[in-house]
Design an enzyme around this catalytic site. Structure first.
Site, short mmCIF file in Angstrom:
data_model
loop_
_atom_site.label_atom_id
_atom_site.label_comp_id
_atom_site.label_asym_id
_atom_site.label_seq_id
_atom_site.Cartn_x
_atom_site.Cartn_y
_atom_site.Cartn_z
CB VAL A 265 34.70 -10.17 3.23
CG1 VAL A 265 34.06 -11.42 2.66
CG2 VAL A 265 35.53 -9.46 2.18
CB SER A 266 34.89 -7.93 8.30
OG SER A 266 33.53 -8.17 8.55
CB THR A 267 39.69 -8.34 6.87
OG1 THR A 267 39.71 -9.72 6.48
CG2 THR A 267 39.24 -8.23 8.31
CD GLN B 57 36.74 -11.78 6.61
OE1 GLN B 57 36.29 -10.67 6.39
NE2 GLN B 57 36.28 -12.57 7.56
#
Length: 193
Positions: free
Chosen positions: A8-10, A13
């Protein structure tokens, strides 16, 4: 052996849905590697490196739920897939296995990689546009200075005497050397401050 990879990008998330799907695809939870807070355009991901190392033998299956979890550029997707194939491993995207010798499979892989890269480009473009609008409205001010104005002024004055090194000033003011360099550069660019 099936090796799973989730990303996941952050940090805000959640990986749960991907992990649950990997388990449903037959991956043992002990063999799922993940990278929370890493974008797919960043190739330097510790979880990805561990997963690729675990799948670096013939017969291994490297499983991702979707191609965009693995890579956000055509080049990275192809490089990773080629590395797996060279090691004798199979890349499984969802329920489909990537076969580099199948013309249709190769085409579908390239189309999915193109869409993943396109989506990343759209996200970057929207972010840039949003920042421009925020800046125009005066809502985007940039980073807060590391030092208050009076301390930065004192730092620059001490630097100008030539008696203190950048490293000494950084230690004395509790900031990085880069912060000292930026403060000195700002003073040179705007001597009236």
């Amino acid at each position: 052996m099936k090796i799973g990879y989730a990303r996941v990008s952050t940090d805000k998330q959640d990986l749960t849905a991907q992990i649950n799907e990997l388990v449903a695809l037959g991956v043992d939870p002990k063999h799922i590697y993940n990278d929370p807070g890493y974008t797919g355009t960043n190739r330097q991901r510790p979880g990805l490196d561990q997963a690729l190392a675990a799948a670096s033998h013939p017969g291994a299956e490297f499983v991702v739920t979707k191609l965009d979890r693995l890579a956000r550029s055509i080049r990275d997707a192809k490089d990773i897939a080629d590395q797996l194939v060279a090691n004798g491993a199979v890349l499984q995207i969802g329920r489909s296995a990537y076969d580099p010798n199948d013309a249709m499979g190769k085409m579908m892989f390239n189309i999915m990689a193109t869409f993943a890269e396109f989506e990343a480009d759209l996200i970057r473009q929207r972010t840039k546009e949003g920042m421009a609008v925020a800046k125009a409205r005066g809502r985007l001010k940039g980073k807060k200075p590391k030092l208050p104005a009076n301390q930065e002024k004192r730092l620059v004055e001490l630097h100008a005497t030539g008696e203190h090194s950048i490293t000494e000033l950084a230690e004395d003011f509790g900031v990085s050397r880069a912060t000292v360099h930026r403060a000195v550069q700002r003073a040179r660019s705007h001597p009236s401050r």
